[in-house]
Design an enzyme around this catalytic site. Structure first.
Site, PDB file in Angstrom:
ATOM      1  N   THR A 238     -39.429   5.729 -37.776  1.00 63.58           N
ATOM      2  CA  THR A 238     -40.690   6.310 -38.178  1.00 63.58           C
ATOM      3  C   THR A 238     -40.264   7.642 -38.745  1.00 63.58           C
ATOM      4  OG1 THR A 238     -41.931   5.263 -36.395  1.00 63.58           O
ATOM      5  CG2 THR A 238     -42.777   7.346 -37.188  1.00 63.58           C
TER       6      THR A 238
ATOM      7  N   GLY B 180     -49.416   0.588 -33.801  1.00 59.41           N
ATOM      8  CA  GLY B 180     -48.546   1.344 -32.893  1.00 59.41           C
ATOM      9  C   GLY B 180     -49.077   2.752 -32.670  1.00 59.41           C
TER      10      GLY B 180
ATOM     11  N   TRP C 142     -40.998   3.496 -29.138  1.00 60.80           N
ATOM     12  CA  TRP C 142     -41.687   2.262 -28.793  1.00 60.80           C
ATOM     13  C   TRP C 142     -43.162   2.589 -28.635  1.00 60.80           C
ATOM     14  CZ3 TRP C 142     -39.021  -1.541 -24.929  1.00 60.80           C
ATOM     15  CH2 TRP C 142     -39.706  -2.756 -24.935  1.00 60.80           C
TER      16      TRP C 142
END
Lengths: 404, 404
Positions: A270, A300, A323
């Protein structure tokens, strides 16, 4: 027990309980006066010396306060920067290009250099904006644009593929001065999703738009939509094939195969930026392609305000990578800010507790980059590596990939 | 100053500083012992009676603790419930059916009764589950199901219409014991979105799924998809037409017309529930049709963990209702929890600060219902009304619509 020993012990006990000394002193004064009062009632014949001794104890304790303040570690004063009125206002920014199982042994020198060069290029763009008096938000979005346009990072051009072999992009921004925010999720035709997130913040009554609706909004606002094939990169496509291959070979459920530790490399990533401008305003932004092989229009943490992105002039600006599911559950970005605001800890302490304790305790991993209202920067991660860089007002540049 | 007066004054001072009494007692004991030590060194001839008197003062202070706990308002002890080992574990739940410009003068008696009856029916379902030892999460979802199935509330069957005359539903749940969470946004064929949010939490590796992807997931998990026409209700459809009519008559931008105060009534409304079960576990859930005339696949606060829904066994469970954009920016549900966790304030104090100060300062309005780990309930809103109810372990029922 000698008087000095007693006083030191007493101070330690109060420190354990995180009491503020001035409060304690006030309470002690009242308490001692009260005790004196009782003594006077019950032992009228006692000499005034007793009361004087008690008052001396109180003043000795008072004098210990300042000594303790300058020596204690992790106290609230740690993250304050002393500034004189004549000093130039400070500024700075910090970026990440994703966290994960990034190991030196798996990385060629040329690839490592490519990452470092792109990180430096990106951060210099933002630094130049801040140096010239631009806003933190401008620095954040323009810096992220550079990483979105590079196939090296899982955002924009380098976005990972979904299970359906498409690219679904998410992004969010937050302005620390106004607490205004914008986010988009599941867009497939927006070259720079961070720009659309900014557009949502500035020119819509909403904070978060999804999928086709977000793209209709983009068109209405004059955004050019790109062919979804723009996001195709051979590397990311092959990553998806490897993940799918592993999935079909595996007898485990989709739940576990989606998160095979072996293939974590290709799933994370990211990009994000947090900046402080010369006016003391903070901003943060995050942009991502999400997780390789993601399904069912999964969202997410990157486009979730409070999880992937948070900025508040009262505390700090944070961008997360990792995560996402765990970062949402731990409300990572907002939790760091809240800990600073309500517990009075420094950015470094707050980030450490969230990333090294809270997130791993839930079972998640990843990292954050953040800058506080005084220009202090932290880059905290619990993975093997995190692509990262920061640059301060003096132009000092730090670039990192692996754990030091 | 008499001994009793001194003790009461002393306790008040400590209360002001929000110190926990057990800690204070320990410190006092240490302090008194220290003082005794000094006295023994300096006044070796003193009678043992002095020391005994000091110890008595300490024990009197100790005994005052419980008295104070039951009488002080707004102090940290307020939300502590003293439990003996033999006492039945407490439980309870609280629900909302939306907040907004709900005024007695605009409401017929029959409609008011219909709302009250449905709120009571819903809360009794959850109460029965908790009474029989069911989980907080089961109580939350089954209670919300009742409201989703009623056309009275803007969730499930009574969902409002989007600009495109569709119904897009959002929902989320969070489990305070595990901090696990599930959410769906923009689903159009799921009768009870809260059940799908629970399914995402329990049976997917993700926290949040959107639109068609969420529906494909639902089908894979055996959910029956309903015809989108199931969500058609004449009232909500007419609301949309009125909003659109106003919009086309208005020369103002879409931004302001979407939030005309005159039509706020028809825009708000969400259902939610927060519960504490006999095992001390907290859970929260929220379900909504969003905002009348919403566009571009707008996502509000209801499906955002930390904004619309948050639960943490360490603090509280919260469900929000109101102007979603501001609830996201203020991270309402997580902020209340963080304030309790890091600042040590009660649920009531935290909820009041967020709903009466932070959200209105941004320009937003709405409310929350919440329950803390000791069963204390709060229903805070800054609008004219909020459909709400709560029921405690003793079966005491409170139902409200307007501001008291």
């Amino acid at each position: 027990m000698h008087l000095n020993e007693f006083i030191v012990h007493f101070i330690d006990v109060f420190n354990i309980y995180h009491l503020k000394f001035l409060q304690v002193q006030t309470l002690l004064a009242l308490y001692i006066c009260g005790i004196c009062g009782i003594f006077k009632i019950q032992y009228k014949k006692l000499h005034m010396n007793r009361i004087l001794t008690l008052l001396i104890v109180f003043f000795v304790l008072f004098s210990c306060d300042n000594v303790k303040k300058t020596t204690s570690e992790g106290s609230i004063s740690e993250h304050k920067t002393e500034k004189s009125d004549t000093e130039e206002p400070t500024f700075g920014l910090v970026i990440h290009g994703g966290a994960g199982t990034i190991l030196k042994k798996n990385m060629s020198d040329s690839l490592e250099n490519a990452y470092k060069q792109k990180l430096e290029e990106a951060i210099r763009v933002g630094h130049e904006i801040l140096k010239n008096g631009g806003t933190a938000m401008e620095a954040v979005t323009k810096t992220i644009n550079i990483m979105e346009d590079s196939p090296l990072f899982n955002a924009g051009k380098g976005a990972v593929f979904t299970h359906e072999e498409t690219n679904e992009l998410d992004a969010s921004v937050m302005d620390g001065a106004t607490l205004n925010a914008g986010a988009v999720t599941g867009v497939t035709r927006i070259k720079n999703p961070i720009d659309l997130a900014l557009e949502v913040m500035n020119n819509s009554p909403h904070v978060m738009l999804a999928g086709e609706g977000a793209e209709i909004f983009a068109q209405e606002k004059g955004f050019e939509l790109v062919d979804p094939y723009y996001f195709y990169t051979e590397n990311r496509f092959q990553s998806l094939q490897r993940v799918k291959q592993k999935e079909s070979n595996s007898i485990s459920s989709s739940s576990s195969s989606t998160f095979d530790p072996y293939i974590k490399d290709s799933k994370f990533g990211t990009v994000g930026c947090a900046a402080l401008d010369k006016n003391g305003n903070l901003a943060a932004g995050t942009s991502t392609g999400g997780m390789t092989n993601k399904r069912w229009n999964r969202i997410g943490d990157a486009p979730i305000i409070g999880a992937g992105t948070y900025a508040n002039n009262a505390t700090c600006a944070v961008s997360s990578t990792g995560w996402g599911e765990y970062f949402i559950r731990a409300m990572v970005a907002h939790d760091i800010s809240a800990m600073m605001e309500y517990k009075g800890v420094s950015l470094k302490e707050a980030a450490k507790e969230v990333i090294q304790e809270k997130v791993p305790n839930l079972g998640g991993n990843g990292g954050i980059v953040a800058i506080d209202k005084d220009g202090n920067v932290t880059m905290e991660f619990n993975t093997a590596g995190m692509y990262r860089a920061h640059m301060n007002a003096e132009g000092e540049l730090v670039i990192g990939i692996y754990k030091d």
